[in-house]
Design an enzyme around this catalytic site. Structure first.
Site, PDB file in Angstrom:
ATOM      1  N   VAL A   1       0.860  -1.353  -0.165  1.00  0.00           N
ATOM      2  CA  VAL A   1      -0.134   0.050  -0.032  1.00  0.00           C
ATOM      3  C   VAL A   1       0.644   1.299  -0.081  1.00  0.00           C
ATOM      4  O   VAL A   1       0.387   2.439  -0.233  1.00  0.00           O
ATOM      5  CB  VAL A   1      -0.927   0.197   1.072  1.00  0.00           C
ATOM      6  CG1 VAL A   1      -2.289  -0.998   1.073  1.00  0.00           C
ATOM      7  CG2 VAL A   1      -0.258  -0.141   2.685  1.00  0.00           C
TER       8      VAL A   1
ATOM      9  N   TYR B   1       4.489   2.326  15.094  1.00  0.00           N
ATOM     10  CA  TYR B   1       3.047   1.841  15.009  1.00  0.00           C
ATOM     11  C   TYR B   1       2.048   2.776  15.532  1.00  0.00           C
ATOM     12  O   TYR B   1       1.154   3.320  14.852  1.00  0.00           O
ATOM     13  CB  TYR B   1       3.137   0.244  15.485  1.00  0.00           C
ATOM     14  CG  TYR B   1       1.653  -0.245  15.256  1.00  0.00           C
ATOM     15  CD1 TYR B   1       1.573  -0.640  14.251  1.00  0.00           C
ATOM     16  CD2 TYR B   1       0.851  -0.614  16.425  1.00  0.00           C
ATOM     17  CE1 TYR B   1       0.239  -1.440  13.933  1.00  0.00           C
ATOM     18  CE2 TYR B   1      -0.309  -1.192  16.334  1.00  0.00           C
ATOM     19  CZ  TYR B   1      -0.702  -1.515  15.108  1.00  0.00           C
ATOM     20  OH  TYR B   1      -2.094  -2.308  15.072  1.00  0.00           O
TER      21      TYR B   1
END
Ligand code: UDP
Length: 344
Positions: A63, A156
């Protein structure tokens, strides 16, 4: 609720643990589904049963990169985009932190722009990690969190926070219709044996008779949601009308310590494994439990699968996997684990 049968869904990260279950549920509801996955942590095995499914297609891509022409210029006009693409286990997302951050930020931006072009509804899977090591317990969506932005989990945590920002900026400026789920710890069949997270580690260790690794003193808590409940929550959130206009926590509020989890797994597998303590990872949250009042009110959703039932199903699946590995010569879970980590 709209008719789910008219759905044409793009699921990124669909070869992963939650993504592959989501694809099964979407197909079962009559949707047409295209999966995009880089196989960084997703696995072809998770989708092999769909090889002959006419309403399913797979595209291998990351992506972070420009979306492949097959997706952008293909015949399918997507009505719904579920973005689940990102390594989600601490050892995996920390293996290449730059890639993790960019997956969250660039990946989400690419998909939001695509949602804008397609006039598709967009759902971001965010995370309870946006709350960091929380000072508020349990965590409601209004709590802004306590994340260490320079620590090893930040790639993250901050990546997902930025992804949420982008998502709501697109919504505010009328460029996309969005939903954001904050996913709390989830477990079940199709987790990787080398996932590195606590449920898969402890179940595999218990089944193999290996030492069970408890990080720190084991008093830290988590709240574990079975994967079918999570998938139902994601689908209800995507279908919710009107858009909630804010993130929605999805998770199971039943909280237990890591030591308690280990004892439960030992009891249900009848394992003779011993507990061994290892250092607590840096910035490991002390406790975590979702406040799911919003999901209950807006989606009429709450988890149905109890921990015992969910752990039994998970242990059964890993046990079957280990037997298949022996029969088909794929090596034991432990050997796969070594191979998986070396390949990352
Ligand atoms: N943990 C553990 N043993 C393991 C793996 C994890 O004690 O083999 C601990 C970890 O330190 C954390 C909790 O279990 O406190 C949940 O860890 P996990 O990686 O599953 O998820 P997260 O920290 O992202 O919630």
């Amino acid at each position: 609720m709209e008719d789910r049968n008219t759905k044409t869904a793009l699921v990124t990260g669909g070869a992963g643990f939650i993504g592959s279950h989501l694809i099964d549920a979407l197909l079962a509801e009559g949707a047409t589904v295209v999966c995009l996955d880089s196989y960084l942590t997703g696995r072809p095995e998770n989708l092999r049963h769909l090889e002959r499914e006419s309403r399913f297609d797979f595209v291998e891509a990351d992506v972070i990169d420009k979306l492949p022409a097959k997706i952008r210029l293909g015949k399918i006009r997507f009505t719904h985009i579920y973005n689940l693409a990102c390594a989600a286990s601490p050892p995996h997302y920390q293996a290449d932190p730059e890639h993790t951050m960019l997956t969250c930020v660039l990946g989400t931006r690419n998909l939001l722009r695509f949602a804008e072009d397609m006039d598709a509804r967009f759902l971001l899977t965010s995370t309870s990690e946006v709350y960091g090591d929380p000072e508020v317990h349990p965590q409601p969506e209004g709590y802004r969190g306590w994340v260490n932005c320079t620590g090893p989990r930040a790639c993250y945590d901050e990546g997902k926070r930025a992804a949420e920002t982008l998502t709501f900026d697109f919504a505010r400026s009328g460029r996309a219709e969005v939903r954001v789920a904050r996913i709390f710890n989830t477990y079940g069949p199709r987790m990787r044996a080398d996932d590195g997270r606590v449920v898969s580690n402890i179940v595999c260790q218990a089944l193999s008779g290996d030492d069970i690794t408890i990080y720190g003193d084991g008093s830290q808590t988590r709240s574990f949601c079975y994967v079918s409940d999570m998938v139902e929550g994601l689908m209800r959130l995507m279908d919710s009308e009107p858009a909630p206009g804010a993130p929605v926590n999805l998770g199971n509020p039943i909280e237990l310590t890591v030591s308690d989890l280990a004892q439960r797994v030992i009891a249900l597998t009848g394992s003779r494994s011993k507990l061994v303590h290892m250092p607590l990872p840096v910035d490991d949250p002390r406790r975590r439990r979702p406040d799911i009042s919003r999901a209950k009110a807006i989606l009429g959703w709450e988890p149905k699968v109890g921990l015992q039932q969910g752990l039994e199903a998970t242990a059964q699946w890993f046990s079957d996997e280990q037997n298949r590995s022996v029969v088909f010569g794929r090596g034991t879970a432990r050997e796969q684990m070594a191979v998986g980590i070396a390949a990352e």
